[in-house]
Design an enzyme around this catalytic site. Structure first.
Site, PDB file in Angstrom:
ATOM      1  N   ASN A   1       7.713 -22.458 -13.155  1.00 41.23           N
ATOM      2  CA  ASN A   1       8.789 -23.443 -12.978  1.00 41.23           C
ATOM      3  C   ASN A   1       8.863 -23.808 -11.487  1.00 41.23           C
ATOM      4  O   ASN A   1       9.238 -22.983 -10.665  1.00 41.23           O
ATOM      5  CB  ASN A   1      10.101 -22.809 -13.462  1.00 41.23           C
TER       6      ASN A   1
ATOM      7  N   CYS B   1      16.361 -28.856 -10.647  1.00 38.96           N
ATOM      8  CA  CYS B   1      15.186 -29.210 -11.446  1.00 38.96           C
ATOM      9  C   CYS B   1      15.205 -30.663 -11.911  1.00 38.96           C
ATOM     10  O   CYS B   1      14.167 -31.204 -12.281  1.00 38.96           O
ATOM     11  CB  CYS B   1      15.071 -28.292 -12.652  1.00 38.96           C
TER      12      CYS B   1
ATOM     13  N   HIS C   1      10.509 -31.176 -17.908  1.00 33.30           N
ATOM     14  CA  HIS C   1      10.585 -30.153 -16.870  1.00 33.30           C
ATOM     15  C   HIS C   1      10.064 -28.844 -17.453  1.00 33.30           C
ATOM     16  O   HIS C   1      10.374 -28.496 -18.591  1.00 33.30           O
ATOM     17  CB  HIS C   1      12.034 -30.002 -16.393  1.00 33.30           C
TER      18      HIS C   1
HETATM   19  O1  UT7 Z   1      14.671 -24.783 -14.416  1.00 33.98           O
HETATM   20  C1  UT7 Z   1      15.842 -24.974 -15.139  1.00 33.98           C
HETATM   21  C2  UT7 Z   1      16.709 -23.784 -15.108  1.00 33.98           C
HETATM   22  N1  UT7 Z   1      16.135 -22.628 -15.734  1.00 33.98           N
HETATM   23  C3  UT7 Z   1      16.157 -22.499 -17.072  1.00 33.98           C
HETATM   24  O2  UT7 Z   1      16.510 -23.402 -17.797  1.00 33.98           O
HETATM   25  C4  UT7 Z   1      15.797 -21.143 -17.632  1.00 33.98           C
HETATM   26  C5  UT7 Z   1      16.340 -21.027 -19.019  1.00 33.98           C
HETATM   27  N2  UT7 Z   1      16.246 -19.683 -19.560  1.00 33.98           N
HETATM   28  C6  UT7 Z   1      15.110 -19.074 -19.914  1.00 33.98           C
HETATM   29  O3  UT7 Z   1      14.043 -19.615 -19.730  1.00 33.98           O
HETATM   30  C7  UT7 Z   1      15.205 -17.726 -20.601  1.00 33.98           C
HETATM   31  O4  UT7 Z   1      16.560 -17.416 -20.837  1.00 33.98           O
HETATM   32  C8  UT7 Z   1      14.561 -16.570 -19.796  1.00 33.98           C
HETATM   33  C9  UT7 Z   1      13.024 -16.696 -19.796  1.00 33.98           C
HETATM   34  C10 UT7 Z   1      15.069 -16.562 -18.398  1.00 33.98           C
HETATM   35  C11 UT7 Z   1      14.879 -15.220 -20.448  1.00 33.98           C
HETATM   36  O5  UT7 Z   1      14.557 -15.225 -21.799  1.00 33.98           O
HETATM   37  P1  UT7 Z   1      15.614 -14.690 -22.868  1.00 33.98           P
HETATM   38  O6  UT7 Z   1      14.943 -14.651 -24.163  1.00 33.98           O
HETATM   39  O7  UT7 Z   1      16.838 -15.557 -22.752  1.00 33.98           O
HETATM   40  O8  UT7 Z   1      15.894 -13.217 -22.367  1.00 33.98           O
HETATM   41  P2  UT7 Z   1      17.278 -12.567 -21.949  1.00 33.98           P
HETATM   42  O9  UT7 Z   1      17.819 -13.157 -20.705  1.00 33.98           O
HETATM   43  O10 UT7 Z   1      18.157 -12.546 -23.156  1.00 33.98           O
HETATM   44  O11 UT7 Z   1      16.857 -11.092 -21.591  1.00 33.98           O
HETATM   45  C12 UT7 Z   1      16.410 -10.204 -22.608  1.00 33.98           C
HETATM   46  C13 UT7 Z   1      16.084  -8.860 -21.980  1.00 33.98           C
HETATM   47  C14 UT7 Z   1      17.184  -8.267 -21.118  1.00 33.98           C
HETATM   48  O12 UT7 Z   1      17.230  -6.885 -21.387  1.00 33.98           O
HETATM   49  P3  UT7 Z   1      18.387  -6.256 -22.319  1.00 33.98           P
HETATM   50  O13 UT7 Z   1      19.649  -6.573 -21.596  1.00 33.98           O
HETATM   51  O14 UT7 Z   1      18.254  -6.981 -23.637  1.00 33.98           O
HETATM   52  O15 UT7 Z   1      18.013  -4.813 -22.366  1.00 33.98           O
HETATM   53  C15 UT7 Z   1      16.676  -8.448 -19.704  1.00 33.98           C
HETATM   54  O16 UT7 Z   1      17.137  -7.459 -18.831  1.00 33.98           O
HETATM   55  O17 UT7 Z   1      14.928  -8.951 -21.136  1.00 33.98           O
HETATM   56  C16 UT7 Z   1      15.193  -8.327 -19.882  1.00 33.98           C
HETATM   57  N3  UT7 Z   1      14.421  -8.967 -18.841  1.00 33.98           N
HETATM   58  C17 UT7 Z   1      13.142  -8.650 -18.566  1.00 33.98           C
HETATM   59  N4  UT7 Z   1      12.323  -7.724 -19.083  1.00 33.98           N
HETATM   60  C18 UT7 Z   1      11.069  -7.657 -18.585  1.00 33.98           C
HETATM   61  C19 UT7 Z   1      14.798  -9.991 -18.035  1.00 33.98           C
HETATM   62  N5  UT7 Z   1      13.768 -10.341 -17.230  1.00 33.98           N
HETATM   63  C20 UT7 Z   1      12.733  -9.513 -17.539  1.00 33.98           C
HETATM   64  C21 UT7 Z   1      11.436  -9.386 -17.064  1.00 33.98           C
HETATM   65  N6  UT7 Z   1      10.621  -8.452 -17.600  1.00 33.98           N
HETATM   66  N7  UT7 Z   1      10.931 -10.178 -16.094  1.00 33.98           N
END
Ligand code: UT7
Length: 332
Positions: free
Chosen positions: A289, A119, A259
């Site tokens: 993204n 990125c 980004h």
């Molecule tokens: O481009 C540069 C590189 N990329 C980034 O910098 C991305 C950076 N990270 C993020 O943007 C965020 O961490 C995410 C958007 C990917 C995720 O948000 P989060 O608030 O950090 O969520 P999380 O990873 O803590 O996941 C929370 C929950 C999990 O369930 P449990 O384990 O708490 O039951 C996931 O399994 O959300 C679940 N989950 C989803 N639920 C519904 C993960 N993806 C999804 C989904 N739909 N698509």
């Protein structure tokens, strides 16, 4: 300054972008994986993203963006000295997508290479182009950020497939007076954190075979929460470094082009840089993204919107897989 060599400035003189036509909405994704529009919007800010047609590869998207940037600059393709293409989704591993683009543009005099910094790739490309112009090694450089991420996404993995999209953005960078155009640059990486965002299969470490394909090793693996932890601090540090280099203050910034990884990361950066919402370019809701394409697409949309004026100070800042991060401060 030694031996009479004068450092040269580098200015962005042309901007263009291209987005594939097909729109994939959160509601479409609800039918493919266990997710919801509500989860995707609240956690990431994304509502829809563009997906390349089966016939479109990186060089096709890049060609459309590049033609627009070259036309905007009023430069002929055969005046280009160099083409830098930033991508993690090249047409193929050999030759470089930059070479495919060189041929299709008819950029007869140009050198070309691809740059892989995920990125942060466009910011790395601008920094490289600026350094070559400053050193007097090139006068006109085309820099493209392009990704067809849909080809390396696992549409059974809800943690990744909802976040990314396809697109391309390009700029022409030309020699100009020192002290104009690009005023500060910064790049850094931390490879010890590489497994937070990676594609295990398909390289020399893990060539693909039937078993590895069945294991889905050809697709992006990501630990989003791990990335999130580093993103805001790294982007803010990079932005501050470029301001220090230029001898400018946060209050001098007219526009921030971050980004587009997550609206919450963008908001975190905006607040720490003490900018107003109107100063921050956000298109993640419509485009998702697009990795190294996100900043040049956002820059192009800002310019097309008519609010970017000559002399505006623009901060471009990125963070991504590698980990990599960096920033470029430029007067438009
Ligand atoms: O481009 C540069 C590189 N990329 C980034 O910098 C991305 C950076 N990270 C993020 O943007 C965020 O961490 C995410 C958007 C990917 C995720 O948000 P989060 O608030 O950090 O969520 P999380 O990873 O803590 O996941 C929370 C929950 C999990 O369930 P449990 O384990 O708490 O039951 C996931 O399994 O959300 C679940 N989950 C989803 N639920 C519904 C993960 N993806 C999804 C989904 N739909 N698509």
């Amino acid at each position: 300054m030694t031996r009479g060599i004068q450092p040269k400035g580098a200015r962005i003189t042309g901007i263009g972008h291209y987005l594939p036509e097909r729109v994939l909405t959160n509601f479409d994704l609800e039918k493919m994986v266990d997710t919801s529009d509500e989860w995707i919007v609240t956690r990431s800010g994304i509502r829809e993203r563009r997906i390349a047609d089966e016939s479109e590869a990186a060089s096709d998207l890049a060609l459309n963006a590049a033609r627009r940037a070259i036309e905007d600059a009023g430069v002929a393709a055969d005046e280009l000295d160099l083409i830098i293409v930033s991508t993690v989704t090249p047409d193929m591993s050999l030759p470089a997508t930059a070479c495919l683009l060189q041929s299709r543009l008819g950029a007869k005099r140009a050198a070309g290479f691809d740059l892989s910094a995920a990125c942060s790739g466009f910011v790395y490309g601008l920094t490289t182009g600026h350094a070559l112009i400053a050193a007097g090694r090139a006068k006109k450089i085309l820099i493209v950020g392009v990704e067809v991420l849909s080809r390396i996404l696992d549409y059974e993995d809800r943690a990744t497939c909802v976040l990314f999209g396809d697109g391309a953005g390009a700029v022409v960078l030309e020699e100009g007076p020192e002290g104009e155009g690009i005023l500060g640059t910064f790049m850094q990486c931390d490879g010890s954190l590489g497994e937070l965002l990676y594609v295990p299969g398909g390289g020399s470490r893990m060539p693909l075979d039937a078993q590895r394909i069945a294991e889905r090793q050809q697709y992006v693996k990501m630990r989003g929460d791990g990335l999130f932890k580093y993103a805001v601090r790294a982007m803010v540090d990079a932005a501050r470094s470029t301001l220090d280099e230029a001898g400018l203050q946060l209050s001098d910034i007219d526009y921030l082009i971050p980004h587009q990884a997550n609206i919450r990361i963008i908001e975190g950066v905006r607040k720490r840089l003490k900018l107003a919402k109107e100063q921050v370019v956000v298109n993640i809701d419509r485009i998702g993204n697009t990795s190294s394409a996100s900043i040049p697409i956002a820059l192009s949309e800002l310019r097309d919107g008519g609010t970017l004026h000559k002399g505006d100070l623009v901060m471009m800042v990125a963070f991504g897989g590698g980990l990599t991060w960096g920033a470029v401060l430029a007067r438009y």
